[in-house]
Design a protein around this motif. Structure first.
Motif, PDB file in Angstrom:
ATOM      1  N   LEU A 650       0.839  -1.193   0.000  1.00  0.00           N
ATOM      2  CA  LEU A 650       0.000   0.000   0.000  1.00  0.00           C
ATOM      3  C   LEU A 650       0.881   1.253   0.000  1.00  0.00           C
ATOM      4  CD1 LEU A 650      -2.861  -1.039   2.440  1.00  0.00           C
ATOM      5  CD2 LEU A 650      -2.501  -1.627   0.034  1.00  0.00           C
ATOM      6  N   ARG A 651       0.301   2.348  -0.394  1.00  0.00           N
ATOM      7  CA  ARG A 651       1.072   3.571  -0.570  1.00  0.00           C
ATOM      8  C   ARG A 651       0.392   4.742   0.131  1.00  0.00           C
ATOM      9  NH1 ARG A 651       4.392   0.470  -1.321  1.00  0.00           N
ATOM     10  NH2 ARG A 651       5.469  -0.088  -3.274  1.00  0.00           N
ATOM     11  N   GLY A 652       1.201   5.751   0.472  1.00  0.00           N
ATOM     12  CA  GLY A 652       0.674   6.992   1.007  1.00  0.00           C
ATOM     13  C   GLY A 652       0.188   6.909   2.439  1.00  0.00           C
ATOM     14  N   ARG A 655       3.716   6.070   8.242  1.00  0.00           N
ATOM     15  CA  ARG A 655       4.588   4.943   8.604  1.00  0.00           C
ATOM     16  C   ARG A 655       4.345   4.471  10.039  1.00  0.00           C
ATOM     17  NH1 ARG A 655       7.351   2.401   4.368  1.00  0.00           N
ATOM     18  NH2 ARG A 655       7.686   3.959   2.751  1.00  0.00           N
ATOM     19  N   GLN A 656       4.132   5.417  10.942  1.00  0.00           N
ATOM     20  CA  GLN A 656       3.947   5.058  12.357  1.00  0.00           C
ATOM     21  C   GLN A 656       2.480   4.884  12.723  1.00  0.00           C
ATOM     22  OE1 GLN A 656       6.693   4.283  14.031  1.00  0.00           O
ATOM     23  NE2 GLN A 656       7.741   4.828  12.122  1.00  0.00           N
ATOM     24  N   ALA A 657       1.597   5.159  11.792  1.00  0.00           N
ATOM     25  CA  ALA A 657       0.174   5.007  12.085  1.00  0.00           C
ATOM     26  C   ALA A 657      -0.197   3.538  12.179  1.00  0.00           C
ATOM     27  CB  ALA A 657      -0.659   5.693  11.004  1.00  0.00           C
ATOM     28  N   VAL A 658      -1.306   3.272  12.843  1.00  0.00           N
ATOM     29  CA  VAL A 658      -1.820   1.912  12.997  1.00  0.00           C
ATOM     30  C   VAL A 658      -3.162   1.823  12.277  1.00  0.00           C
ATOM     31  CG1 VAL A 658      -2.603   0.162  14.643  1.00  0.00           C
ATOM     32  CG2 VAL A 658      -0.644   1.636  15.210  1.00  0.00           C
ATOM     33  N   TYR A 659      -3.336   0.744  11.520  1.00  0.00           N
ATOM     34  CA  TYR A 659      -4.553   0.535  10.737  1.00  0.00           C
ATOM     35  C   TYR A 659      -5.184  -0.786  11.152  1.00  0.00           C
ATOM     36  CZ  TYR A 659      -2.646   4.317   7.931  1.00  0.00           C
ATOM     37  OH  TYR A 659      -2.148   5.516   7.518  1.00  0.00           O
ATOM     38  N   ARG A 660      -6.491  -0.748  11.324  1.00  0.00           N
ATOM     39  CA  ARG A 660      -7.209  -1.916  11.822  1.00  0.00           C
ATOM     40  C   ARG A 660      -8.177  -2.439  10.775  1.00  0.00           C
ATOM     41  NH1 ARG A 660     -10.019  -0.637  17.147  1.00  0.00           N
ATOM     42  NH2 ARG A 660      -7.957  -1.121  18.017  1.00  0.00           N
ATOM     43  N   SER A 669       4.048   1.090   8.240  1.00  0.00           N
ATOM     44  CA  SER A 669       5.301   0.570   7.694  1.00  0.00           C
ATOM     45  C   SER A 669       5.117  -0.848   7.168  1.00  0.00           C
ATOM     46  CB  SER A 669       6.397   0.592   8.763  1.00  0.00           C
ATOM     47  OG  SER A 669       6.762   1.913   9.081  1.00  0.00           O
ATOM     48  N   HIS A 670       4.403  -1.666   7.923  1.00  0.00           N
ATOM     49  CA  HIS A 670       4.180  -3.051   7.495  1.00  0.00           C
ATOM     50  C   HIS A 670       3.384  -3.077   6.187  1.00  0.00           C
ATOM     51  CE1 HIS A 670       3.654  -7.411   8.138  1.00  0.00           C
ATOM     52  NE2 HIS A 670       2.476  -7.212   7.560  1.00  0.00           N
ATOM     53  N   LEU A 671       2.325  -2.307   6.123  1.00  0.00           N
ATOM     54  CA  LEU A 671       1.492  -2.321   4.928  1.00  0.00           C
ATOM     55  C   LEU A 671       2.236  -1.774   3.714  1.00  0.00           C
ATOM     56  CD1 LEU A 671      -1.842  -1.074   6.517  1.00  0.00           C
ATOM     57  CD2 LEU A 671      -1.375  -3.379   5.658  1.00  0.00           C
ATOM     58  N   SER A 672       3.201  -0.864   3.948  1.00  0.00           N
ATOM     59  CA  SER A 672       3.955  -0.301   2.836  1.00  0.00           C
ATOM     60  C   SER A 672       5.114  -1.192   2.423  1.00  0.00           C
ATOM     61  CB  SER A 672       4.490   1.087   3.209  1.00  0.00           C
ATOM     62  OG  SER A 672       3.437   1.957   3.549  1.00  0.00           O
ATOM     63  N   ALA A 673       5.864  -1.693   3.393  1.00  0.00           N
ATOM     64  CA  ALA A 673       7.087  -2.441   3.082  1.00  0.00           C
ATOM     65  C   ALA A 673       6.827  -3.921   2.850  1.00  0.00           C
ATOM     66  CB  ALA A 673       8.102  -2.269   4.223  1.00  0.00           C
TER      67      ALA A 673
END
Length: 715
Positions: A650-652, A655-660, A669-673
């Protein structure tokens, strides 16, 4: 913007980009200095060239913004003017300039004919799109012939060769994204059909062949014949010329006349093709203006269920089921008017067939409205059937060349909309329908190109293409003014009429008559590179693919249609209870997320020919992320052999945010990298994922490393 007159250099500033032009000391043309991110002009120009030009002229190498054949006699010009004597080679001399850092007008004249050319620029508010057009005025006493009259030339630095991206197609296979590496020479796409057409899209993108970052794009706001050509010279520049294609021959510019050429739009992104797509999306949302706030309804269209065999009974049966599963609009397609039992009759005689609606059309519409549905209607007002009463009364209203046979396409002829009386007929037809009946949705179709380049009867030469387009746009504008609450869908046998001008007039485009799932996936992938999701009408049907017939689930078809404005076109009378229940669940989910789909920042992930194929939509406030994903290829032994899920980067995201997602949490970071995991099986070939950003300060739980169960409707 630089203002000292002696510098003769101007900078227009967009949201993240700037566009700088200058008039050299000789005053013979306007040229590009720099185009890119803010500050790009603070250094030597990447497009300037002051060296020798053996066997060519300085203008052939210069980054000229709008060239005549005197300025660029060998490398290609935007404007070629011919005098009655046959002489050409109109040239420019700088006169003056007015503007600020948002808009600019630079005036040149030809010392011999007096022809005046206003080079016009406007940076669209809140975007990184530069709009360009030229205003030509003939102050002399003799008619000038415009042999070529494009709108603009755009220059891009491509030192290692140009990678040109374009979209080709045909009926039922529109918007096929492709690329060509241009080492030297010319690449051209266009249409001579009087409409943008199915064969190519008036859109082009250019990158340096070894650099996937900086990307420049051009598109044209013209609903007629057009051409875009890219030329790469030996000095490492790619120059794109864009504008009208004069399919009917030169245009006349009489004494005292002014001609405003169509807007050519240029866009820049430093994030490749997908970044460029987002620039176009922002721009097209601006074109929609207040209409973007209108909810585009989940519709049901009856065409694939009943074809021409329309009657009140079968339409009401379809409408009841459509309402039950959550549709918000019901559109009666072709076949509702007199003489329309197949494609050989009826066009032009726009009267309701009383035999098909024995209780009256308004009573029928009232029943549809009582179900809570907006009523919609299909029309094709620019075309006429040879067997119609209209054609019998006005055979001279169609395009024709005297003494030559007429060409039937889809058993119909094309009205000459450039005639004032024809334009008035078309407007009054559509306006009358909207005034007499409770219609809230209009599907305006156009199922044939113009084949005859003439107008019957004597008269002076006429710009047939320009007159048709101008009156079409005027009719749309009048309908928008007088019926602001009606949603208008633009269709031309599918995607044959999509351009920036129509994006400003219509609410939604019908991109293709092909609704087969994997075929449509490729069509929509290309479409979203050039057009925003609010313009994408997509239906769930039972149709097989014409080019890729591999079957896909009902879930796949719904998730695919959710990529834009959701519609249903299947014969839902034959769906069983389980299918209807699944459809109702998908429609309910779509209504929860369509605001993000319509306005979200779009990231295209992979593509139909890759293992990864998804579209990410991030809400403007970043709080909600919607991911639509589809299985396009082979399975890799799930459940029988070692395999891992497909990961969608995923993009944009912060990095430090949390998504549920449900009980699962991920860091940005996990979703991007690493990517969002999706696992395909024989029974699961599409995924709708909704991620919600957790409030700042939230700590990621140990569930971070677990994978959620894959279910189509899981939040």
């Amino acid at each position: 913007m630089t203002t000292p007159a002696e510098s003769r250099q101007w900078t227009l500033r967009g949201e993240h980009t700037e566009y700088t032009v200058a008039v050299p000391g000789h005053g013979r043309w306007l040229e590009l200095v720099g185009w890119g991110p803010h500050g790009v002009t603070a250094g030597p120009s990447p497009v300037a060239y002051t060296g020798p030009t053996p066997f060519l002229t300085a203008g052939d190498y210069a980054p000229v913004e709008y060239a005549t054949d005197a300025v660029r006699p060998f490398a290609g010009a935007e404007l070629v003017v011919e005098l009655p004597t046959g002489d050409r080679r109109v040239s420019w001399a700088f006169q003056d300039a007015t503007g600020d850092d948002r808009q600019l007008r630079v005036l040149f004249t030809d010392p011999v004919t007096g022809l005046r050319a206003g080079h016009c620029y406007r940076m669209a508010d809140g975007t990184d799109v530069i709009e360009r057009w030229v205003e030509l005025h003939n102050p002399g006493d003799t008619t000038l012939l415009l042999v070529e009259a494009a709108s603009a030339g755009f220059t891009m630095p491509t030192p290692h060769g140009a990678r040109v991206s374009y979209q080709w197609g045909q009926w039922a296979q529109e918007f096929q994204l492709d690329h060509v590496d241009l080492g030297r020479g010319r690449f051209s796409v266009g249409s001579s059909q009087g409409v943008p057409g199915h064969l190519f899209v008036p859109w082009l993108a250019v990158r340096d062949r070894v650099d996937d970052g900086p990307t420049w794009g051009v598109a044209l706001a013209w609903t007629g014949s057009w051409e875009i050509s890219a030329r790469r010279d030996t000095g490492g520049l790619t120059r794109v010329s864009v504008g009208r294609h004069l399919a009917d021959g030169p245009l006349e510019l009489p004494p005292g006349a002014t001609l405003t050429l169509p807007v050519a739009a240029g866009a820049y992104s430093d994030d490749g093709l997908t970044g460029l797509a987002r620039v176009w999306h922002t721009y097209q949302r601006g074109l929609a203006g207040d209409r973007l706030d209108r909810v585009r309804p989940v519709l049901y269209n009856s065409w694939e269920a009943t074809g021409f065999a329309v009657d009140a009974g079968n339409q009401l049966a379809l409408a009841r089921t459509a309402a039950d599963i959550g549709a918000e609009a019901f559109v009666v397609d072709d076949g509702w008017f007199v003489g329309r039992h197949d494609d050989r009759g009826g066009l032009g005689d726009w009267s309701v067939d009383a035999a098909k609606f024995p209780d009256g059309f308004d009573a029928f519409i009232a029943e549809i409205r009582a179900m809570g549905l907006v009523f919609g209607l299909w029309v094709e007002p620019e075309c006429v059937s040879p067997a119609s009463r209209l054609y019998a009364r006005h055979p001279d209203w169609v395009y024709a060349v005297d003494g030559r046979p007429q060409t039937l396409v889809r058993n119909q002829l094309l009205l000459d909309l450039g005639r004032p009386e024809v334009a008035e007929f078309v407007h009054s037809t559509v306006d009358g329908l909207l005034r007499r009946h409770d219609i809230g949705y209009l599907k305006w179709d156009f199922n044939r190109p113009r084949t005859e380049p003439g107008r019957s009867g004597p008269g002076a030469a006429v710009d047939l293409d320009g007159a048709h387009v101008a009156n079409l746009h005027r009719i749309y504008a009048r309908l928008r003014r007088d019926h602001p609450d009606v949603t208008i869908e633009a269709c031309a046998g599918g995607g044959g009429r999509t351009d920036l001008a129509m994006a400003a007039h219509a609410d939604v485009f019908w991109p293709s008559d092909n609704t087969g799932p994997l075929d449509r996936l490729a069509i929509q992938h290309g479409f979203l590179h050039a057009n925003a999701p609010h313009l994408l009408s997509s239906w769930v049907t039972d149709a097989p693919g014409l080019f890729d017939p591999r079957p896909r689930s009902l879930a796949f078809r719904f998730v695919l249609a959710m990529a834009g404005v959701l519609g249903i076109g299947a014969d839902i009378r034959h769906w069983d209870a389980a299918q209807r229940a699944e459809a109702a669940a998908w429609i309910a989910r779509y209504k929860e997320i369509r605001g993000v789909i319509m306005r979200g920042e779009v990231h295209l992930i992979g593509g139909p020919d890759q293992e990864r194929c998804a579209v990410q939509y991030t809400a403007p406030d970043g709080a909600t992320v919607v991911v639509l994903a589809w299985h396009t290829g082979r399975l890799h032994g799930p459940g029988s052999l070692p395999s891992r899920p497909v990961r969608l980067p995923l993009r944009g995201l912060g990095r430090q945010a949390v998504y549920r997602r449900g009980e699962q949490e991920y860091s940005g970071s996990h979703l991007s990298a690493v990517g969002l995991p999706v696992r395909w099986t024989t029974d699961h070939d599409a995924e709708l994922v909704v991620l919600h950003r957790v409030d700042p300060g939230h700590v990621v739980s140990p569930r971070y490393f677990t994978e959620p169960a894959s279910t189509p409707c899981t939040k």
